[in-house]
Design a protein around this motif. Structure first.
Motif, PDB file in Angstrom:
ATOM      1  N   LEU A 168      -6.848  -5.604 -11.963  1.00 15.05           N
ATOM      2  CA  LEU A 168      -6.037  -6.157 -10.889  1.00 15.05           C
ATOM      3  C   LEU A 168      -4.539  -5.894 -11.061  1.00 15.05           C
ATOM      4  N   ARG A 169      -4.156  -5.199 -12.096  1.00 15.54           N
ATOM      5  CA  ARG A 169      -2.744  -5.018 -12.417  1.00 15.54           C
ATOM      6  C   ARG A 169      -1.951  -4.411 -11.254  1.00 15.54           C
ATOM      7  N   LYS A 170      -2.425  -3.325 -10.677  1.00 20.62           N
ATOM      8  CA  LYS A 170      -1.718  -2.684  -9.566  1.00 20.62           C
ATOM      9  C   LYS A 170      -1.637  -3.619  -8.362  1.00 20.62           C
ATOM     10  N   TYR A 171      -2.711  -4.365  -8.130  1.00 23.35           N
ATOM     11  CA  TYR A 171      -2.739  -5.299  -7.000  1.00 23.35           C
ATOM     12  C   TYR A 171      -1.713  -6.414  -7.205  1.00 23.35           C
ATOM     13  N   VAL A 172      -1.599  -6.917  -8.415  1.00 26.31           N
ATOM     14  CA  VAL A 172      -0.641  -7.989  -8.713  1.00 26.31           C
ATOM     15  C   VAL A 172       0.791  -7.475  -8.547  1.00 26.31           C
ATOM     16  N   VAL A 173       1.071  -6.259  -8.986  1.00 28.82           N
ATOM     17  CA  VAL A 173       2.401  -5.678  -8.809  1.00 28.82           C
ATOM     18  C   VAL A 173       2.704  -5.518  -7.317  1.00 28.82           C
ATOM     19  N   LYS A 174       1.707  -5.123  -6.527  1.00 28.07           N
ATOM     20  CA  LYS A 174       1.875  -5.020  -5.075  1.00 28.07           C
ATOM     21  C   LYS A 174       2.142  -6.391  -4.466  1.00 28.07           C
ATOM     22  N   LEU A 175       1.444  -7.416  -4.943  1.00 26.65           N
ATOM     23  CA  LEU A 175       1.676  -8.773  -4.440  1.00 26.65           C
ATOM     24  C   LEU A 175       3.095  -9.243  -4.748  1.00 26.65           C
ATOM     25  N   PHE A 176       3.602  -8.891  -5.924  1.00 22.60           N
ATOM     26  CA  PHE A 176       4.981  -9.242  -6.267  1.00 22.60           C
ATOM     27  C   PHE A 176       5.953  -8.578  -5.287  1.00 22.60           C
ATOM     28  N   SER A 177       5.713  -7.313  -4.975  1.00 22.27           N
ATOM     29  CA  SER A 177       6.548  -6.601  -4.018  1.00 22.27           C
ATOM     30  C   SER A 177       6.449  -7.250  -2.642  1.00 22.27           C
ATOM     31  N   ASP A 178       5.248  -7.653  -2.234  1.00 22.28           N
ATOM     32  CA  ASP A 178       5.062  -8.343  -0.955  1.00 22.28           C
ATOM     33  C   ASP A 178       5.867  -9.637  -0.921  1.00 22.28           C
ATOM     34  N   CYS A 179       5.885 -10.359  -2.039  1.00 27.27           N
ATOM     35  CA  CYS A 179       6.687 -11.592  -2.122  1.00 27.27           C
ATOM     36  C   CYS A 179       8.164 -11.278  -1.947  1.00 27.27           C
ATOM     37  N   ALA A 180       8.625 -10.229  -2.597  1.00 25.57           N
ATOM     38  CA  ALA A 180      10.041  -9.872  -2.538  1.00 25.57           C
ATOM     39  C   ALA A 180      10.464  -9.505  -1.120  1.00 25.57           C
ATOM     40  N   TYR A 181       9.610  -8.801  -0.389  1.00 27.76           N
ATOM     41  CA  TYR A 181       9.958  -8.341   0.948  1.00 27.76           C
ATOM     42  C   TYR A 181       9.576  -9.324   2.051  1.00 27.76           C
ATOM     43  N   ALA A 182       8.948 -10.449   1.721  1.00 30.44           N
ATOM     44  CA  ALA A 182       8.560 -11.442   2.734  1.00 30.44           C
ATOM     45  C   ALA A 182       9.811 -11.935   3.459  1.00 30.44           C
ATOM     46  N   SER A 183       9.727 -12.005   4.779  1.00 27.97           N
ATOM     47  CA  SER A 183      10.921 -12.355   5.552  1.00 27.97           C
ATOM     48  C   SER A 183      11.039 -13.837   5.869  1.00 27.97           C
ATOM     49  N   SER A 184       9.983 -14.603   5.672  1.00 27.42           N
ATOM     50  CA  SER A 184      10.046 -16.038   5.959  1.00 27.42           C
ATOM     51  C   SER A 184       9.540 -16.831   4.757  1.00 27.42           C
ATOM     52  N   HIS A 185       9.880 -18.112   4.727  1.00 30.46           N
ATOM     53  CA  HIS A 185       9.427 -18.967   3.632  1.00 30.46           C
ATOM     54  C   HIS A 185       7.906 -19.090   3.639  1.00 30.46           C
ATOM     55  N   HIS A 186       7.319 -19.182   4.832  1.00 30.42           N
ATOM     56  CA  HIS A 186       5.859 -19.305   4.936  1.00 30.42           C
ATOM     57  C   HIS A 186       5.165 -18.047   4.407  1.00 30.42           C
ATOM     58  N   GLU A 187       5.661 -16.880   4.815  1.00 29.46           N
ATOM     59  CA  GLU A 187       5.088 -15.615   4.343  1.00 29.46           C
ATOM     60  C   GLU A 187       5.240 -15.488   2.830  1.00 29.46           C
ATOM     61  N   PHE A 188       6.422 -15.881   2.305  1.00 26.15           N
ATOM     62  CA  PHE A 188       6.647 -15.845   0.868  1.00 26.15           C
ATOM     63  C   PHE A 188       5.664 -16.767   0.149  1.00 26.15           C
ATOM     64  N   PHE A 189       5.501 -17.987   0.649  1.00 21.11           N
ATOM     65  CA  PHE A 189       4.613 -18.958   0.014  1.00 21.11           C
ATOM     66  C   PHE A 189       3.179 -18.431  -0.035  1.00 21.11           C
ATOM     67  N   CYS A 217       2.173 -15.235  -0.006  1.00 19.78           N
ATOM     68  CA  CYS A 217       2.125 -14.142  -0.986  1.00 19.78           C
ATOM     69  C   CYS A 217       2.216 -14.679  -2.417  1.00 19.78           C
ATOM     70  N   ALA A 218       3.075 -15.674  -2.632  1.00 14.47           N
ATOM     71  CA  ALA A 218       3.256 -16.234  -3.972  1.00 14.47           C
ATOM     72  C   ALA A 218       1.983 -16.927  -4.457  1.00 14.47           C
ATOM     73  N   GLU A 219       1.273 -17.600  -3.561  1.00 10.69           N
ATOM     74  CA  GLU A 219       0.018 -18.253  -3.954  1.00 10.69           C
ATOM     75  C   GLU A 219      -1.020 -17.219  -4.393  1.00 10.69           C
ATOM     76  N   LYS A 220      -1.114 -16.110  -3.634  1.00 13.10           N
ATOM     77  CA  LYS A 220      -2.021 -15.024  -4.036  1.00 13.10           C
ATOM     78  C   LYS A 220      -1.608 -14.446  -5.379  1.00 13.10           C
ATOM     79  N   LEU A 221      -0.295 -14.243  -5.543  1.00 14.66           N
ATOM     80  CA  LEU A 221       0.230 -13.678  -6.781  1.00 14.66           C
ATOM     81  C   LEU A 221      -0.115 -14.567  -7.973  1.00 14.66           C
TER      82      LEU A 221
END
Length: 128
Positions: A24-45, A47-51
């Motif tokens: 899952l290493r590549k997927y987790v790194v992708k999730l971190f990137s998704d968190c960084a680029y999330a434009s709203s608090h809800h979207e970030f939350f 992504c962060a829960e998945k991460l």
């Protein structure tokens, strides 16, 4: 120009926090990137829960030790102007991609033109 801190370092640290044999290493790194680029608090939350779920305890510890406003779009106060870089030089080089390979005089004129255009756009935006 606003410089974003820790995204590239964060991606490397998240990747190194997970064992190399973890599928899952590549997927987790992708999730971190998704968190960084999330434009709203809800979207970030979301992504962060998945991460946290897929990254496990090492990633959870890593996330508690870093300041969200330094690497997450949703928590950054100010305008990023679409830049996600870890250093000023990296940010500037990404900004002058086409001009970098020109001879010196056209390169300087190209950078000057970009700066004038950016100033004009910000002036127009501030007038609204």
């Amino acid at each position: 120009m606003v410089v974003l801190v820790l995204l590239v370092v964060g991606l490397n640290n998240v990747g190194s926090a997970i064992r190399k044999d973890n599928k899952l290493r590549k997927y987790v790194v992708k999730l971190f990137s998704d968190c960084a680029y999330a434009s709203s608090h809800h979207e970030f939350f979301t992504c962060a829960e998945k991460l946290k779920k897929y990254g496990g305890l090492p990633v959870q510890r890593f996330l508690t030790d870093i300041n969200l406003k330094n690497w997450a779009n949703a928590y950054f106060r100010g305008a990023r102007y679409g830049e996600m870089c870890s250093t000023l030089a990296e940010c500037f080089n990404a900004w002058i991609t086409k001009e970098r390979f020109l001879p010196i005089t056209p390169m300087l004129f190209g950078i000057m033109e970009k700066m004038m255009e950016m100033s004009w756009n910000r002036l127009e935006e501030s007038m609204k």
